[in-house]
Design an enzyme around this catalytic site. Structure first.
Site, PDB file in Angstrom:
ATOM      1  CD  GLU A  47      -2.870  -1.256   2.344  1.00 34.27           C
ATOM      2  OE1 GLU A  47      -2.770  -0.418   3.251  1.00 34.27           O
ATOM      3  OE2 GLU A  47      -3.755  -2.138   2.321  1.00 34.27           O
ATOM      4  CD  GLU A  88      -4.549  -8.011   1.512  1.00 30.45           C
ATOM      5  OE1 GLU A  88      -5.428  -7.333   2.072  1.00 30.45           O
ATOM      6  OE2 GLU A  88      -3.341  -7.754   1.585  1.00 30.45           O
TER       7      GLU A  88
HETATM    8  C1  XIL Z   1      -6.386  -6.569   8.070  1.00 25.86           C
HETATM    9  C2  XIL Z   1      -6.726  -7.760   8.941  1.00 25.86           C
HETATM   10  O1  XIL Z   1      -7.588  -8.611   8.232  1.00 25.86           O
HETATM   11  C3  XIL Z   1      -7.381  -7.293  10.230  1.00 25.86           C
HETATM   12  O2  XIL Z   1      -7.558  -8.391  11.115  1.00 25.86           O
HETATM   13  C4  XIL Z   1      -6.535  -6.225  10.899  1.00 25.86           C
HETATM   14  O3  XIL Z   1      -7.218  -5.726  12.026  1.00 25.86           O
HETATM   15  C5  XIL Z   1      -6.233  -5.096   9.935  1.00 25.86           C
HETATM   16  O4  XIL Z   1      -5.629  -5.618   8.767  1.00 25.86           O
HETATM   17  N1  XIL Z   1      -4.944  -4.777   3.519  1.00 25.86           N
HETATM   18  C6  XIL Z   1      -3.945  -5.600   3.967  1.00 25.86           C
HETATM   19  C7  XIL Z   1      -4.220  -6.510   5.097  1.00 25.86           C
HETATM   20  O5  XIL Z   1      -2.866  -5.669   3.354  1.00 25.86           O
HETATM   21  O6  XIL Z   1      -3.080  -6.750   5.879  1.00 25.86           O
HETATM   22  C8  XIL Z   1      -5.349  -6.006   5.974  1.00 25.86           C
HETATM   23  O7  XIL Z   1      -5.640  -7.000   6.951  1.00 25.86           O
HETATM   24  C9  XIL Z   1      -6.562  -5.688   5.133  1.00 25.86           C
HETATM   25  C10 XIL Z   1      -6.229  -4.610   4.119  1.00 25.86           C
END
Ligand code: XIL
Length: 374
Positions: free
Chosen positions: A159, A264
């Site tokens: 990100e 994701e």
């Molecule tokens: C999220 C997790 O799923 C949550 O449990 C945590 O509280 C916050 O992070 N982008 C990413 C992930 O790269 O690491 C994030 O994961 C969601 C958005």
């Protein structure tokens, strides 16, 4: 009417699974699973939470082993967990995570080395370029070095971009300038020469942000830095109509000579605060029933919409399977999804392929069916 979808499409007769529901119904071997169905196309992964890594829940464990051939740690490899203090690392869960993957012959993804979020307090307090550079070097050498040869891929930088394609004003950018990205990739390549190295971000299928990601990757490549792939996170809504952008992104990223992964994946079925035009920024949405409509069950119409979204998406993935390395879901089942708590706390969301009882949903059948009708 809110009718609970019960995935009773399959019954077992004398050990043979028979499906007798929708028109798409076909007889399948009992061993049918996502990872088997797509074994010649791409890896199928899931993000694991602590409870999965510790094999606490037998149903979840069986599901993970049956359906997935890749795993990503949802939180436990993030800097705040693995490196809580300047001179302290905690490898307790990450060691177990990697061992779980190895034991089950899974493709193990490390997530993530350099990210502005979920940083330990000591890093957020760093105010000089030298100290931050030292942290980056130490952190990447120690973490990526520890799992060198045991882990298959790293999300090296997560990100780094704004929605308009410019670089995010993160701590790393502010103190080190844009070169921090190159530095991170070079450190990772040195610490673990075999791992596939990815840049990971959300919304990079969207044109402006995609353009920024392409420029970033081209710069890395031009400077001789190793980058093997780009991860499109895929946190989408069932109301999104973005297949054209997703296809363009697959084609354009792949033209850079790198692999594309969907890292994701999930589709929220609930409204997001930013969907509501004119919504008060500081409005408290928690506890508002209009933002949490399916507390009892998911209506059939929405279940079908979700299934159609996933089916169309996977059809596109199959069309471009030569460019795609992996599809990872952000969670194992609906009950575990982060979307029950984000961006509004305490909701009941239904973004994944498996329901709260670990049963496959209609989306699962629709996507598997793409293979049996191919
Ligand atoms: C999220 C997790 O799923 C949550 O449990 C945590 O509280 C916050 O992070 N982008 C990413 C992930 O790269 O690491 C994030 O994961 C969601 C958005």
């Amino acid at each position: 009417m809110h009718v609970k979808y019960t995935p009773k499409t399959w019954i077992k007769i004398a050990g043979i699974a028979i499906c007798f529901s929708q028109s798409s119904c076909v007889q399948k071997a009992e061993s049918s699973s996502l990872k088997n169905a797509f074994q010649n196309d791409f890896l199928i992964g899931a993000a694991l939470g602590t409870e999965h890594i510790l094999e606490k829940n037998q149903k979840a464990d069986a599901l993970i082993k049956r359906e997935f051939n890749s795993i990503t740690p949802e939180n436990i490899m993030k800097a705040e967990v693995i490196h809580p203090e300047a001179n302290k690392y905690d490898f307790n869960l990450s060691d177990k995570f990697v061992a779980y993957g190895q034991k089950n012959n899974m493709y193990v993804v490390g997530h993530t080395l350099i990210w502005h979020s979920q940083l330990p307090a000591f890093v957020n307090k760093i105010s000089t370029a030298d100290s931050l550079r030292m942290f980056m070097k130490e952190h990447i050498n120690t973490v990526a070095g520890r799992y060198s040869g045991k882990l298959n891929s790293w999300d090296v930088v997560n990100e780094a971009l704004n929605e308009d394609g410019t670089l995010r004003e993160s701590l790393f950018y502010k103190l080190l300038g844009e070169n921090y990205i190159k530095e991170a990739f070079d450190l990772a390549a040195k610490a673990d020469p075999q791992a596939a190295l990815y840049y990971n971000d959300y919304n990079i299928e969207q044109p402006a942000k995609r353009k920024g990601a392409i420029a970033l990757i081209k710069k890395l490549q031009a400077s001789g830095t190793k980058i093997d792939g780009v991860g499109i996170q895929g946190h989408w809504s069932i109301n999104d109509n973005n297949l054209k952008e997703v296809e363009d992104a697959i084609v354009e990223f792949s033209a850079l000579g790198i692999k594309v992964a969907f890292t994701e994946l999930d589709y929220t079925v609930l409204p997001n605060p930013w969907d509501l035009k004119g919504a008060e920024v500081n409005q408290n949405f928690e506890g508002n029933p209009a933002m949490n409509m399916y507390t009892e069950s998911l209506p059939d119409s929405v279940q079908n919409q979700l299934a159609k979204r996933y089916e169309d998406l996977f059809r596109l993935f199959l069309k471009h399977k030569d460019k795609i390395s992996r599809i990872t879901f952000w969670g194992v089942n609906d009950g575990h999804s982060w979307l029950n708590g984000w961006p509004i706390k305490n909701r009941t969301n239904y973004p994944l392929f498996f329901d709260r009882a670990y049963q496959p949903k209609k989306a699962y059948d629709a996507v598997l069916n793409l293979k049996s009708t191919n």
